[in-house]
Design an enzyme around this catalytic site. Structure first.
Site, PDB file in Angstrom:
ATOM      1  N   LYS A   9     -22.922  37.525 -25.623  1.00  0.00           N
ATOM      2  CA  LYS A   9     -23.886  36.691 -26.350  1.00  0.00           C
ATOM      3  C   LYS A   9     -25.347  37.092 -26.090  1.00  0.00           C
ATOM      4  O   LYS A   9     -25.632  37.859 -25.169  1.00  0.00           O
ATOM      5  CB  LYS A   9     -23.642  35.227 -25.967  1.00  0.00           C
ATOM      6  CG  LYS A   9     -22.273  34.706 -26.421  1.00  0.00           C
ATOM      7  CD  LYS A   9     -22.145  33.215 -26.143  1.00  0.00           C
ATOM      8  CE  LYS A   9     -20.801  32.689 -26.620  1.00  0.00           C
ATOM      9  NZ  LYS A   9     -20.711  31.220 -26.446  1.00  0.00           N
ATOM     10  N   TYR A  49     -18.602  29.952 -36.468  1.00  0.00           N
ATOM     11  CA  TYR A  49     -18.398  28.717 -35.696  1.00  0.00           C
ATOM     12  C   TYR A  49     -18.103  27.519 -36.609  1.00  0.00           C
ATOM     13  O   TYR A  49     -18.381  26.377 -36.217  1.00  0.00           O
ATOM     14  CB  TYR A  49     -19.624  28.427 -34.831  1.00  0.00           C
ATOM     15  CG  TYR A  49     -19.667  29.222 -33.541  1.00  0.00           C
ATOM     16  CD1 TYR A  49     -18.660  29.099 -32.589  1.00  0.00           C
ATOM     17  CD2 TYR A  49     -20.729  30.077 -33.253  1.00  0.00           C
ATOM     18  CE1 TYR A  49     -18.704  29.805 -31.392  1.00  0.00           C
ATOM     19  CE2 TYR A  49     -20.786  30.790 -32.057  1.00  0.00           C
ATOM     20  CZ  TYR A  49     -19.766  30.638 -31.131  1.00  0.00           C
ATOM     21  OH  TYR A  49     -19.811  31.331 -29.943  1.00  0.00           O
ATOM     22  N   ASN A 112     -23.830  30.850 -22.464  1.00  0.00           N
ATOM     23  CA  ASN A 112     -22.766  31.085 -21.473  1.00  0.00           C
ATOM     24  C   ASN A 112     -22.225  32.518 -21.524  1.00  0.00           C
ATOM     25  O   ASN A 112     -21.097  32.782 -21.144  1.00  0.00           O
ATOM     26  CB  ASN A 112     -21.662  30.024 -21.598  1.00  0.00           C
ATOM     27  CG  ASN A 112     -20.960  30.055 -22.945  1.00  0.00           C
ATOM     28  OD1 ASN A 112     -21.341  30.825 -23.827  1.00  0.00           O
ATOM     29  ND2 ASN A 112     -19.941  29.241 -23.111  1.00  0.00           N
ATOM     30  N   HIS A 115     -18.083  34.963 -25.381  1.00  0.00           N
ATOM     31  CA  HIS A 115     -17.136  34.173 -26.164  1.00  0.00           C
ATOM     32  C   HIS A 115     -15.806  34.904 -26.165  1.00  0.00           C
ATOM     33  O   HIS A 115     -15.774  36.133 -26.214  1.00  0.00           O
ATOM     34  CB  HIS A 115     -17.614  34.029 -27.619  1.00  0.00           C
ATOM     35  CG  HIS A 115     -16.533  33.531 -28.539  1.00  0.00           C
ATOM     36  ND1 HIS A 115     -16.270  32.196 -28.685  1.00  0.00           N
ATOM     37  CD2 HIS A 115     -15.627  34.200 -29.296  1.00  0.00           C
ATOM     38  CE1 HIS A 115     -15.234  32.064 -29.523  1.00  0.00           C
ATOM     39  NE2 HIS A 115     -14.826  33.261 -29.899  1.00  0.00           N
ATOM     40  N   GLU A 126     -11.172  35.663 -36.110  1.00  0.00           N
ATOM     41  CA  GLU A 126     -12.415  36.195 -35.531  1.00  0.00           C
ATOM     42  C   GLU A 126     -12.461  37.727 -35.609  1.00  0.00           C
ATOM     43  O   GLU A 126     -13.512  38.301 -35.910  1.00  0.00           O
ATOM     44  CB  GLU A 126     -12.559  35.694 -34.090  1.00  0.00           C
ATOM     45  CG  GLU A 126     -12.796  34.181 -34.052  1.00  0.00           C
ATOM     46  CD  GLU A 126     -12.812  33.584 -32.662  1.00  0.00           C
ATOM     47  OE1 GLU A 126     -12.598  34.315 -31.673  1.00  0.00           O
ATOM     48  OE2 GLU A 126     -13.053  32.363 -32.562  1.00  0.00           O
TER      49      GLU A 126
HETATM   50  P1  CMP Z   1     -17.864  29.416 -27.186  1.00  0.00           P
HETATM   51  O1  CMP Z   1     -16.667  29.751 -26.347  1.00  0.00           O
HETATM   52  O2  CMP Z   1     -18.485  30.537 -27.943  1.00  0.00           O
HETATM   53  O3  CMP Z   1     -17.474  28.245 -28.221  1.00  0.00           O
HETATM   54  C1  CMP Z   1     -18.427  27.345 -28.751  1.00  0.00           C
HETATM   55  C2  CMP Z   1     -19.769  27.477 -28.075  1.00  0.00           C
HETATM   56  O4  CMP Z   1     -20.618  26.359 -28.246  1.00  0.00           O
HETATM   57  C3  CMP Z   1     -19.584  27.573 -26.581  1.00  0.00           C
HETATM   58  O5  CMP Z   1     -18.975  28.797 -26.220  1.00  0.00           O
HETATM   59  C4  CMP Z   1     -21.019  27.371 -26.114  1.00  0.00           C
HETATM   60  O6  CMP Z   1     -21.798  28.550 -26.232  1.00  0.00           O
HETATM   61  C5  CMP Z   1     -21.553  26.367 -27.146  1.00  0.00           C
HETATM   62  N1  CMP Z   1     -21.718  24.999 -26.644  1.00  0.00           N
HETATM   63  C6  CMP Z   1     -22.895  24.366 -26.543  1.00  0.00           C
HETATM   64  N2  CMP Z   1     -22.722  23.122 -26.083  1.00  0.00           N
HETATM   65  C7  CMP Z   1     -21.393  22.937 -25.887  1.00  0.00           C
HETATM   66  C8  CMP Z   1     -20.602  21.862 -25.429  1.00  0.00           C
HETATM   67  N3  CMP Z   1     -21.143  20.680 -25.060  1.00  0.00           N
HETATM   68  N4  CMP Z   1     -19.274  22.047 -25.352  1.00  0.00           N
HETATM   69  C9  CMP Z   1     -18.703  23.212 -25.727  1.00  0.00           C
HETATM   70  N5  CMP Z   1     -19.421  24.293 -26.171  1.00  0.00           N
HETATM   71  C10 CMP Z   1     -20.763  24.158 -26.249  1.00  0.00           C
END
Ligand code: CMP
Length: 138
Positions: A9, A49, A112, A115, A126
């Protein structure tokens, strides 16, 4: 053999961590069978998303995912979906186990660092969203 889809990311690419994260993935025995660095448009991020469209973090998430380049890849190996999720660690880095990518590099629940697909159906969607058949090597 199973395939899963990965994104490094914007927070991680901005800190020049592509190589270190890919090294952790490869050290775990997953093979990279497709890879490219792109910058998503807002529409591409919203489509990717789409399952989170109703979530309170959707706007912020799609803004963040378009804030800089990302590295998309397809990873292959036995039990690749589950194993990559184990290597990534919990979505919220506060809950991520020692030795995981998110424990080491993630900055917040949103930024984070990586993904990974959560199931075979999402992996298929995806992979097809970002790669065509000619871009996937054996
Ligand atoms: P990802 O695994 O890419 O899936 C959805 C993304 O939303 C997650 O990682 C985070 O980058 C983002 N995100 C932001 N806030 C939240 C939250 N409260 N819970 C889960 N995902 C979140």
């Amino acid at each position: 053999m199973e395939r899963t889809f990965s994104i490094i990311k914007p927070d991680a690419v901005a800190r020049n961590l592509q190589g270190e994260i890919l090294a952790m993935i490869q050290a775990a025995g997953l093979r990279i069978v497709a890879m490219k660095q792109i910058r998503m448009t807002r529409a591409q991020a919203e489509g990717f998303y789409a399952v989170h469209r109703e979530k309170p973090f959707f706007n912020s998430l799609t803004e963040y995912m378009t804030s800089g380049p990302v590295v998309c890849s397809i990873l292959e190996g036995d039990d690749a979906i589950r194993r990559y999720r184990e290597i990534m660690g919990a979505t919220n880095p506060a809950n991520a186990a020692e030795g995981t990518i998110r424990k080491k590099y993630a900055q917040s629940i949103e930024a984070n660092s990586v993904h990974g697909s959560d199931a075979p159906e999402t992996a298929a969607f995806e992979m097809g969203y970002f790669f065509n058949a000619l871009e996937i090597t054996g």
